[in-house]
Write an enzyme that holds these catalytic residues in place. Structure first.
Site, mmCIF file in Angstrom:
data_model
loop_
_atom_site.group_PDB
_atom_site.id
_atom_site.type_symbol
_atom_site.label_atom_id
_atom_site.label_comp_id
_atom_site.label_asym_id
_atom_site.label_seq_id
_atom_site.Cartn_x
_atom_site.Cartn_y
_atom_site.Cartn_z
ATOM 1 N N TYR A 48 0.849 -1.182 0.000
ATOM 2 C CA TYR A 48 0.000 0.000 0.000
ATOM 3 C C TYR A 48 0.890 1.239 0.000
ATOM 4 C CZ TYR A 48 -3.454 3.487 1.322
ATOM 5 O OH TYR A 48 -4.249 4.611 1.344
ATOM 6 N N ASP A 62 -0.408 16.086 5.396
ATOM 7 C CA ASP A 62 -1.356 15.448 4.489
ATOM 8 C C ASP A 62 -2.595 16.320 4.333
ATOM 9 O OD1 ASP A 62 -2.662 13.579 2.908
ATOM 10 O OD2 ASP A 62 -3.378 12.402 4.626
ATOM 11 N N ASP A 89 -2.927 5.625 -2.798
ATOM 12 C CA ASP A 89 -3.886 6.650 -2.391
ATOM 13 C C ASP A 89 -3.794 7.804 -3.388
ATOM 14 O OD1 ASP A 89 -5.212 8.758 -1.171
ATOM 15 O OD2 ASP A 89 -4.096 8.658 0.702
ATOM 16 N N ASP A 91 -5.852 10.401 -3.411
ATOM 17 C CA ASP A 91 -6.553 11.555 -2.840
ATOM 18 C C ASP A 91 -7.905 11.771 -3.530
ATOM 19 O OD1 ASP A 91 -4.557 11.883 -1.013
ATOM 20 O OD2 ASP A 91 -3.665 13.657 -1.930
ATOM 21 N N HIS A 116 -7.320 4.389 -4.870
ATOM 22 C CA HIS A 116 -8.616 4.816 -4.343
ATOM 23 C C HIS A 116 -8.759 6.323 -4.487
ATOM 24 C CE1 HIS A 116 -6.902 6.109 -0.421
ATOM 25 N NE2 HIS A 116 -6.298 4.925 -0.340
ATOM 26 N N GLU A 118 -11.194 9.552 -3.185
ATOM 27 C CA GLU A 118 -12.045 9.859 -2.039
ATOM 28 C C GLU A 118 -13.027 10.982 -2.331
ATOM 29 O OE1 GLU A 118 -9.258 12.719 0.691
ATOM 30 O OE2 GLU A 118 -8.517 10.715 0.211
ATOM 31 N N CYS A 126 -6.054 14.592 6.356
ATOM 32 C CA CYS A 126 -5.967 13.222 6.848
ATOM 33 C C CYS A 126 -7.339 12.744 7.300
ATOM 34 C CB CYS A 126 -4.973 13.138 7.994
ATOM 35 S SG CYS A 126 -4.966 11.550 8.852
ATOM 36 N N ARG A 161 -13.146 5.658 -1.801
ATOM 37 C CA ARG A 161 -13.043 5.923 -0.367
ATOM 38 C C ARG A 161 -14.075 6.971 0.006
ATOM 39 N NH1 ARG A 161 -7.812 8.555 2.855
ATOM 40 N NH2 ARG A 161 -9.065 10.098 3.989
ATOM 41 N N GLU A 191 -13.675 5.144 5.415
ATOM 42 C CA GLU A 191 -12.632 5.683 6.286
ATOM 43 C C GLU A 191 -13.174 6.052 7.663
ATOM 44 O OE1 GLU A 191 -9.862 5.686 7.359
ATOM 45 O OE2 GLU A 191 -8.587 7.164 6.346
ATOM 46 N N ASN A 213 -8.844 0.233 7.225
ATOM 47 C CA ASN A 213 -7.629 1.009 7.471
ATOM 48 C C ASN A 213 -7.252 0.866 8.937
ATOM 49 O OD1 ASN A 213 -5.557 2.841 7.606
ATOM 50 N ND2 ASN A 213 -6.829 4.655 7.246
#
Length: 297
Positions: A48, A62, A89, A91, A116, A118, A126, A161, A191, A213
């Site tokens: 990951y 982040d 990730d 974003d 993914h 989101e 984050c 996500r 998440e 996660n």
């Protein structure tokens, strides 16, 4: 020697096969290419690549400061070093729907097995911090449709996500997860769920693979692999664990050197030269060099 022998297409098929097997796939987070090789050597199922880790690697928080180019380039460097499939990730997809499609194609070209996207407002933060905001249903679904339409390899995993649990509650998260599946998402990443009951509720609501996660110092309980398997979770990630371990050890080491004036007392805590060379497959490079330069002047 050099990079992985498995092709990106092979890795994507392996990820799909793993998800179809019904077993839990465990993906620690790699913070650099060498750690991806270590993850493979230790027998895990995949790699990951965390957006928070990529940002931290650049010395940034982040909060959406990294660019699609930075994420794609670094993710590709990490993915090519391991024969395991790597998920990154991505974003919010780095822009409007057409940018999302371009992001997906760039990640395909870089050798990733999936990503993914989101539903946070951009710039994001984050997923385990307070004060998040999510986009409306229409915007969230457009991102996923764009990602699905943009990919060229049907085995490239498009995961959606959703961060809405921390904003509007579990029921809203379940409703959005269902809508994201209808929009074409191959898998769902809910998440900041707080515990097994919430994972069970989402699992009962959708019939695509689910990701859990297990990040430290976050909103949720750290569940064991057995607990996640019993719930029916398909992928578990440990996104920042290796970075935190490495930085914690680095902090201790630097403090020791300042206090004692030498690193001699730290040797038993270090990866040895032999262990590093084995991980790097140093011997193969030497053999290759001998085979090439096998002449005399």
């Amino acid at each position: 020697m050099l990079y992985a022998t498995a092709t990106p297409a092979d890795k994507r098929v392996a990820l799909r096969d793993g998800l179809a097997s019904g077993r839990l796939l465990r993906l620690p987070g790699a913070f650099n290419p060498l750690s991806a090789r270590l993850i493979e050597a230790k027998g895990f199922d995949g790699v990951y690549i965390s957006g928070a880790v990529l940002a931290a690697d650049l010395g940034l928080p982040d909060i959406g400061l990294t660019t699609a180019t930075e994420v794609t380039q670094r993710a590709g460097q990490i993915a090519r070093m391991s024969n395991l499939p790597a998920i990154v990730d991505a974003d919010t997809g780095f822009g409007e729907p057409m940018n999302v499609a371009r992001t997906v194609q760039g990640l395909e070209d870089a050798g990733l097995a999936g990503c993914h996207i989101e539903d946070q407002v951009n710039p994001k933060r984050c997923g385990h911090l307070d004060g998040k905001a999510v986009v409306d249903d229409d915007t969230a679904l457009k991102r996923i449709r764009a990602a699905v339409d943009g990919r060229r390899d049907p085995n490239f995993l498009i995961m959606a996500r959703t961060d809405i649990r921390a904003v509007d509650g579990l029921a809203a998260a379940i409703d959005r997860a269902k809508a994201l599946v209808d929009a074409g998402a191959d898998a769902i990443f809910p998440e900041a769920l707080t515990g097994p009951d919430e994972f069970e509720a989402v699992r009962a609501a959708v019939d695509v693979p689910l990701l859990a996660n297990m990040t430290e110092f976050g909103k949720g309980e750290l569940l064991t692999a057995r607990q996640l398997e019993d719930i029916g979770i398909n992928i578990v990630i440990y996104p920042v664990t290796l970075l935190r371990l490495a930085m914690g050890a680095a902090m201790t080491g630097l403090d020791t050197i300042r206090a004692e004036g030498t690193q001699a007392g730290l040797l038993d805590k270090m990866q040895t030269r032999a262990e590093l060379y084995e991980l790097l497959d140093y011997e193969a490079y030497g053999q290759f060099d001998t085979n090439v330069f096998n002449f005399t002047l």
